[in-house]
Design a protein around this motif. Structure first.
Motif, PDB file in Angstrom:
ATOM      1  N   ASN A   1      -9.377  -1.289  38.181  1.00 50.22           N
ATOM      2  CA  ASN A   1      -9.536  -2.640  38.727  1.00 50.22           C
ATOM      3  C   ASN A   1      -9.334  -3.738  37.682  1.00 50.22           C
ATOM      4  O   ASN A   1      -9.593  -4.905  37.957  1.00 50.22           O
ATOM      5  CB  ASN A   1     -10.923  -2.784  39.347  1.00 50.22           C
ATOM      6  N   HIS A   2      -8.859  -3.332  36.483  1.00 53.03           N
ATOM      7  CA  HIS A   2      -8.610  -4.290  35.385  1.00 53.03           C
ATOM      8  C   HIS A   2      -9.881  -5.036  34.993  1.00 53.03           C
ATOM      9  O   HIS A   2      -9.860  -6.233  34.704  1.00 53.03           O
ATOM     10  CB  HIS A   2      -7.503  -5.278  35.773  1.00 53.03           C
ATOM     11  N   HIS A   3     -10.971  -4.301  34.981  1.00 52.02           N
ATOM     12  CA  HIS A   3     -12.265  -4.866  34.598  1.00 52.02           C
ATOM     13  C   HIS A   3     -12.803  -4.219  33.324  1.00 52.02           C
ATOM     14  O   HIS A   3     -14.013  -4.096  33.135  1.00 52.02           O
ATOM     15  CB  HIS A   3     -13.288  -4.687  35.728  1.00 52.02           C
ATOM     16  N   MET A   4     -11.898  -3.783  32.462  1.00 52.42           N
ATOM     17  CA  MET A   4     -12.262  -3.227  31.164  1.00 52.42           C
ATOM     18  C   MET A   4     -11.933  -4.274  30.108  1.00 52.42           C
ATOM     19  O   MET A   4     -10.791  -4.733  30.004  1.00 52.42           O
ATOM     20  CB  MET A   4     -11.480  -1.940  30.894  1.00 52.42           C
ATOM     21  N   TYR A   5     -12.936  -4.692  29.309  1.00 50.55           N
ATOM     22  CA  TYR A   5     -12.751  -5.802  28.380  1.00 50.55           C
ATOM     23  C   TYR A   5     -13.048  -5.366  26.942  1.00 50.55           C
ATOM     24  O   TYR A   5     -14.127  -4.833  26.661  1.00 50.55           O
ATOM     25  CB  TYR A   5     -13.679  -6.968  28.743  1.00 50.55           C
ATOM     26  N   SER A   6     -12.113  -5.593  26.054  1.00 49.12           N
ATOM     27  CA  SER A   6     -12.308  -5.285  24.638  1.00 49.12           C
ATOM     28  C   SER A   6     -12.989  -6.454  23.939  1.00 49.12           C
ATOM     29  O   SER A   6     -12.615  -7.609  24.140  1.00 49.12           O
ATOM     30  CB  SER A   6     -10.963  -4.992  23.968  1.00 49.12           C
ATOM     31  N   VAL A   7     -13.994  -6.155  23.119  1.00 47.76           N
ATOM     32  CA  VAL A   7     -14.738  -7.194  22.405  1.00 47.76           C
ATOM     33  C   VAL A   7     -14.853  -6.819  20.928  1.00 47.76           C
ATOM     34  O   VAL A   7     -14.605  -5.685  20.531  1.00 47.76           O
ATOM     35  CB  VAL A   7     -16.138  -7.409  23.021  1.00 47.76           C
ATOM     36  N   ASN A   8     -15.252  -7.793  20.123  1.00 51.51           N
ATOM     37  CA  ASN A   8     -15.260  -7.670  18.662  1.00 51.51           C
ATOM     38  C   ASN A   8     -16.543  -7.000  18.166  1.00 51.51           C
ATOM     39  O   ASN A   8     -17.643  -7.523  18.344  1.00 51.51           O
ATOM     40  CB  ASN A   8     -15.128  -9.076  18.053  1.00 51.51           C
ATOM     41  N   ALA A   9     -16.377  -5.857  17.494  1.00 50.30           N
ATOM     42  CA  ALA A   9     -17.536  -5.113  16.988  1.00 50.30           C
ATOM     43  C   ALA A   9     -18.289  -5.864  15.899  1.00 50.30           C
ATOM     44  O   ALA A   9     -19.473  -5.602  15.673  1.00 50.30           O
ATOM     45  CB  ALA A   9     -17.093  -3.756  16.451  1.00 50.30           C
TER      46      ALA A   9
ATOM     47  N   ASN B   1     -18.930   4.798  35.883  1.00 52.00           N
ATOM     48  CA  ASN B   1     -18.392   4.215  37.118  1.00 52.00           C
ATOM     49  C   ASN B   1     -18.818   2.763  37.317  1.00 52.00           C
ATOM     50  O   ASN B   1     -18.848   2.263  38.444  1.00 52.00           O
ATOM     51  CB  ASN B   1     -18.806   5.054  38.324  1.00 52.00           C
ATOM     52  N   ALA B   2     -19.168   2.085  36.237  1.00 53.38           N
ATOM     53  CA  ALA B   2     -19.573   0.678  36.331  1.00 53.38           C
ATOM     54  C   ALA B   2     -18.423  -0.179  36.829  1.00 53.38           C
ATOM     55  O   ALA B   2     -17.245   0.111  36.586  1.00 53.38           O
ATOM     56  CB  ALA B   2     -20.039   0.181  34.963  1.00 53.38           C
ATOM     57  N   ASP B   3     -18.775  -1.260  37.524  1.00 50.80           N
ATOM     58  CA  ASP B   3     -17.749  -2.189  38.003  1.00 50.80           C
ATOM     59  C   ASP B   3     -17.042  -2.885  36.847  1.00 50.80           C
ATOM     60  O   ASP B   3     -15.837  -3.142  36.915  1.00 50.80           O
ATOM     61  CB  ASP B   3     -18.384  -3.252  38.909  1.00 50.80           C
ATOM     62  N   TYR B   4     -17.806  -3.194  35.804  1.00 44.95           N
ATOM     63  CA  TYR B   4     -17.260  -3.908  34.643  1.00 44.95           C
ATOM     64  C   TYR B   4     -17.712  -3.183  33.378  1.00 44.95           C
ATOM     65  O   TYR B   4     -18.888  -2.808  33.252  1.00 44.95           O
ATOM     66  CB  TYR B   4     -17.756  -5.356  34.606  1.00 44.95           C
ATOM     67  N   VAL B   5     -16.779  -2.989  32.462  1.00 43.04           N
ATOM     68  CA  VAL B   5     -17.088  -2.280  31.219  1.00 43.04           C
ATOM     69  C   VAL B   5     -16.601  -3.092  30.024  1.00 43.04           C
ATOM     70  O   VAL B   5     -15.445  -3.503  29.971  1.00 43.04           O
ATOM     71  CB  VAL B   5     -16.434  -0.879  31.186  1.00 43.04           C
TER      72      VAL B   5
ATOM     73  N   ILE C   1      -8.445  10.888  32.342  1.00 45.23           N
ATOM     74  CA  ILE C   1      -9.856  10.619  32.585  1.00 45.23           C
ATOM     75  C   ILE C   1     -10.142   9.123  32.443  1.00 45.23           C
ATOM     76  O   ILE C   1     -10.826   8.520  33.281  1.00 45.23           O
ATOM     77  CB  ILE C   1     -10.740  11.423  31.610  1.00 45.23           C
ATOM     78  N   TRP C   2      -9.627   8.542  31.390  1.00 45.69           N
ATOM     79  CA  TRP C   2      -9.841   7.102  31.161  1.00 45.69           C
ATOM     80  C   TRP C   2      -9.161   6.273  32.245  1.00 45.69           C
ATOM     81  O   TRP C   2      -9.751   5.324  32.785  1.00 45.69           O
ATOM     82  CB  TRP C   2      -9.316   6.705  29.787  1.00 45.69           C
ATOM     83  N   GLN C   3      -7.956   6.646  32.579  1.00 39.63           N
ATOM     84  CA  GLN C   3      -7.197   5.901  33.577  1.00 39.63           C
ATOM     85  C   GLN C   3      -7.846   5.954  34.957  1.00 39.63           C
ATOM     86  O   GLN C   3      -7.643   5.052  35.770  1.00 39.63           O
ATOM     87  CB  GLN C   3      -5.766   6.446  33.656  1.00 39.63           C
TER      88      GLN C   3
END
Length: 340
Positions: free
Chosen positions: A306-314, A264-268, A297-299
């Motif tokens: 809140n559109h605060h899910m960010y994909s980053v480079n592994a 439930n984090a604000d930003y992930v 569940i993910w949605q």
């Protein structure tokens, strides 16, 4: 021992090359001390490192790296050989720019042949190698070993061993300056109460990364997500605190779909795959993540809504070192300061 003898010895005595890359725990830190001597008109110094004490050149001119390229590039050390972890390695362009020979970590016994061909006067290796590999490398050139997980401590010791102490201090100063500016920028954008989480998805599981973990020596190491929590000072969500308490010796914990709603984090921040692996492996991981994103569940996660899910480079998020952390910090600032 000449090069032919080395190759003959290696081909007879070495059956396999064992290297452990991302996600492996590292050995605890050790103090480094040096003492200079002169043997056969060649100045050497005795250096204490994680695998013992080794006499190395006082001013090495040809260094081969075994998974410590991030720190050595940052120090501007005289590299002649480095290794590449999987495809699209985040340091590959920097290594090529310095005309450093690049060796793929998956090439097995040929790794040792390549190290011999490079004719290094020093080999610097990550503590993720085992004792057998260390002994094999030491047949080629003096070999010293450092912990890449705790790079801020290791780079000081490595800088001292390579007579690059000033450069090591500059790397730390530059990192601290970047951190302070990033913290100020992020606080202005999201405040100082926002919570955060870092997830990694693969074709097999979902992992939540913790702020740090204890190795078997009892030393606390930051782990791959340490930059977010320890440097930038972002707040873990409650689930992170609980899982770290329950799993003090782990830097990540697998999440079941039953537990996923507690993210439930604000930003992930979320990444797929690993620092190593092939493009095919990454495609499988990303395909699995795409399916996960369709699930109710993910949605329902607050960060998704809140559109605060960010994909980053592994490739660099599942790695450690001053360059990797610099790239992570840039990602964090970019995403958090432009969040809707």
């Amino acid at each position: 021992m000449n090069l032919l003898s080395i190759r003959t010895l290696l081909s007879v005595s070495i059956l396999t090359l064992c290297i452990v890359i991302a996600g492996c725990g590292a050995t605890g830190s050790s103090d480094l001390s040096t003492a200079t001597s002169k043997t056969d008109d060649t100045q050497t110094q005795s250096v204490e490192h994680l695998f013992g004490t080794t006499a190395i050149p006082l001013h090495p001119k040809r260094i081969a790296s075994y998974n410590l390229e991030d720190m050595l590039l940052s120090l501007k050390a005289p590299l002649v050989l480095g290794v590449s972890v999987g495809e699209n390695y985040y340091l590959e362009d920097r290594l090529k720019a310095q005309q450093v020979s690049i060796l793929n970590m998956d090439s097995g016994l040929a790794n040792l042949e390549a190290f011999a061909d490079a004719q290094p006067d020093l080999i610097v290796a990550s503590a993720t190698i085992d004792r057998t590999t260390y002994d094999q490398l030491s047949l080629i050139a003096p070999t010293i070993v450092y912990d890449r997980e705790d790079w801020k401590s290791s780079i000081v010791k490595l800088g001292k061993a390579l007579d690059l102490e000033n450069q090591a201090q500059q790397v730390i100063t530059d990192h601290n300056d970047q951190v302070q500016q990033a913290k100020a920028d992020i606080t202005r954008a999201v405040g100082d109460k926002a919570t955060i989480a870092f997830l990694r998805t693969t074709s097999k599981d979902i992992r939540l990364y913790l702020p740090g973990y204890q190795n078997k020596e009892g030393q606390t190491l930051p782990g791959y997500a340490g930059m977010l929590y320890n440097d930038l000072g972002l707040q873990p969500m409650p689930l992170v605190y609980q899982l770290q308490k329950d799993n003090p010796d782990k830097q990540n914990v697998n999440l079941s779909t039953e537990v996923l709603p507690e993210v439930n984090a604000d930003y992930v921040f979320v990444t797929s795959g690993s620092a190593g692996g092939t493009s095919e492996d990454l495609q499988k991981d990303q395909a699995e993540f795409a399916e996960l994103q369709k699930s109710p569940i993910w949605q329902a996660l607050p960060a998704v809504q809140n559109h605060h899910m960010y994909s980053v480079n592994a490739k660099y998020w599942i790695s450690t070192g001053p360059i990797a952390d610099e790239l992570k910090i840039k990602d964090a600032v970019k995403q958090l300061t432009t969040s809707s």
